[in-house]
Design a protein around this motif. Sequence first.
Motif, PDB file in Angstrom:
ATOM      1  N   GLY A   1       0.813  -1.207   0.000  1.00  0.00           N
ATOM      2  CA  GLY A   1       0.000   0.000   0.000  1.00  0.00           C
ATOM      3  C   GLY A   1       0.850   1.261   0.000  1.00  0.00           C
ATOM      4  O   GLY A   1       0.552   2.233  -0.700  1.00  0.00           O
ATOM      5  N   TYR A   2       1.940   1.247   0.775  1.00  0.00           N
ATOM      6  CA  TYR A   2       2.858   2.392   0.788  1.00  0.00           C
ATOM      7  C   TYR A   2       3.514   2.588  -0.577  1.00  0.00           C
ATOM      8  O   TYR A   2       3.755   3.722  -1.014  1.00  0.00           O
ATOM      9  N   LEU A   3       3.841   1.485  -1.245  1.00  0.00           N
ATOM     10  CA  LEU A   3       4.424   1.574  -2.583  1.00  0.00           C
ATOM     11  C   LEU A   3       3.508   2.355  -3.509  1.00  0.00           C
ATOM     12  O   LEU A   3       3.940   3.289  -4.208  1.00  0.00           O
ATOM     13  N   TRP A   4       2.235   1.978  -3.512  1.00  0.00           N
ATOM     14  CA  TRP A   4       1.274   2.671  -4.376  1.00  0.00           C
ATOM     15  C   TRP A   4       1.025   4.097  -3.906  1.00  0.00           C
ATOM     16  O   TRP A   4       0.794   4.990  -4.721  1.00  0.00           O
ATOM     17  N   PHE A   5       1.081   4.325  -2.601  1.00  0.00           N
ATOM     18  CA  PHE A   5       0.904   5.686  -2.083  1.00  0.00           C
ATOM     19  C   PHE A   5       2.003   6.607  -2.602  1.00  0.00           C
ATOM     20  O   PHE A   5       1.726   7.706  -3.091  1.00  0.00           O
ATOM     21  N   PHE A   6       3.268   6.172  -2.511  1.00  0.00           N
ATOM     22  CA  PHE A   6       4.387   7.001  -2.977  1.00  0.00           C
ATOM     23  C   PHE A   6       4.309   7.233  -4.483  1.00  0.00           C
ATOM     24  O   PHE A   6       4.560   8.349  -4.968  1.00  0.00           O
ATOM     25  N   TYR A   7       3.970   6.177  -5.221  1.00  0.00           N
ATOM     26  CA  TYR A   7       3.870   6.301  -6.677  1.00  0.00           C
ATOM     27  C   TYR A   7       2.773   7.296  -7.069  1.00  0.00           C
ATOM     28  O   TYR A   7       2.979   8.198  -7.889  1.00  0.00           O
ATOM     29  N   LEU A   8       1.605   7.144  -6.490  1.00  0.00           N
ATOM     30  CA  LEU A   8       0.466   7.987  -6.859  1.00  0.00           C
ATOM     31  C   LEU A   8       0.613   9.410  -6.343  1.00  0.00           C
ATOM     32  O   LEU A   8       0.215  10.369  -7.022  1.00  0.00           O
ATOM     33  N   LEU A   9       1.196   9.569  -5.154  1.00  0.00           N
ATOM     34  CA  LEU A   9       1.405  10.914  -4.624  1.00  0.00           C
ATOM     35  C   LEU A   9       2.387  11.694  -5.493  1.00  0.00           C
ATOM     36  O   LEU A   9       2.162  12.877  -5.798  1.00  0.00           O
ATOM     37  N   SER A  10       3.469  11.041  -5.913  1.00  0.00           N
ATOM     38  CA  SER A  10       4.430  11.714  -6.798  1.00  0.00           C
ATOM     39  C   SER A  10       3.803  12.028  -8.144  1.00  0.00           C
ATOM     40  O   SER A  10       4.129  13.043  -8.771  1.00  0.00           O
ATOM     41  N   SER A  11       2.869  11.181  -8.596  1.00  0.00           N
ATOM     42  CA  SER A  11       2.159  11.454  -9.851  1.00  0.00           C
ATOM     43  C   SER A  11       1.336  12.728  -9.742  1.00  0.00           C
ATOM     44  O   SER A  11       1.307  13.553 -10.666  1.00  0.00           O
ATOM     45  N   ILE A  12       0.681  12.911  -8.606  1.00  0.00           N
ATOM     46  CA  ILE A  12      -0.143  14.100  -8.407  1.00  0.00           C
ATOM     47  C   ILE A  12       0.732  15.353  -8.332  1.00  0.00           C
ATOM     48  O   ILE A  12       0.408  16.394  -8.917  1.00  0.00           O
ATOM     49  N   ILE A  13       1.850  15.256  -7.635  1.00  0.00           N
ATOM     50  CA  ILE A  13       2.780  16.390  -7.565  1.00  0.00           C
ATOM     51  C   ILE A  13       3.261  16.769  -8.954  1.00  0.00           C
ATOM     52  O   ILE A  13       3.338  17.951  -9.317  1.00  0.00           O
TER      53      ILE A  13
END
Length: 403
Positions: free
Chosen positions: A46-58
């Motif tokens: 879940g953290y993996l996807w959180f970091f990936y998706l958060l950086s995508s939004i940034i």
Amino acid sequence: MGVLLKNKSFIFIWIAYITSGLGSTFSIFVLGWIAYKLTSSAVMVGYLWFFYLLSSIISQIISGPYIDRISKKKVMIFSELVRAIAYFIFALLMYKDHITINTIYILAIVVGLVEPLFSPSSNSYIAESIHKSYLQKANSLLQTTKQMTRMLGPLLAGVIVTIMHPLYIIIFLIIILVFSAFNLSFLPKLNSVKSNKAPWGKEFIEGIMFYKKNPFFLTLGILLFIINFSAGAVQPMLLPYIFDYLKGTSFQYGLINSGTAFGMLIGAIFMTFAKESKNLKLTMFSSIIISGLSLSLMGVTFNIFISITLITIYGLCASIFNINNTILYQRTVPDYLRGRVFTVRGLLSNAGVPLGALLSGHLVSHIGISYVFLLIGFAIVIPCLIALFLPSLKYKNIEEISN
């Protein structure tokens, strides 16, 4: 269709969708697989996807205003090459057996920063290079091709990691990303009108102001935030769903990943030949309601084939919604605003995804994966049912929205 196949711009974008789409599905599979095998933790995935998706939004926030003033061709090439370099470094570390969960997180952040540049650039390029009357056919064909790669990618990756080291997937990924960048270098240069070089903040605000002036799109964006908060939880849960809940294998994990893509492929093929809907709102939201119900039913079945069928239905309905949604933006947003509006749309709709990915891992450990699927499905269905009766979403077709 013959007109599209004679359009050089469309052909090169079409090839890029194949290579970039296959690259994305391979990377999604292999990073999740390695993270889960390394930690055996749904929370860590879940953290993996959180970091990936958060950086995508940034990335979407920062890049939005600049996409309209930079060559779409150069942006797409940059996205592919940076990903190739990042995976090359990751492959070297894997070869030296220096991979840790933090290494995977860093790679996910880098990929998350550059991958979102491809989609708004390609959408904007297509809108500028193809006549509006062919947009539905073009988008449907591109989505059909993209979903074929997403369907085949997890299957191939599942077979590969079953019989050999995942390093071979990374190597193949690097090759196809480099080829994608090479192919995009042949794209014709567009003579489009570029926006004035105003400060970043001013241009980003212009994209936001489009939504303020158009309540339909603002309400749709808020609704998509709620929907994607729930949908974002699905991807990181598929690994524990297969390995722990259904007691399955890596190949079956590849199958269920391909199920979503197969459904989206069917939906894209359907949209290629379907006539434009006379009631756009009903078509879009009824498809999402059905997709939410499919996810809920996944929480009450223990049969892998029923689960694959349900997630295929989910993908089919999501494809119908996404294609109609993209056409809606392409046909109503002014050319000079299209790039930044596409980016703000991505921000509005996807901001909830990393939160859903982060929350899902913790929910699984507390209430169990079956209840999480039930919650996700109903969290999608209920907002869509409400949206059918909202005054700001009273429009039925594109002509009414344009007016």
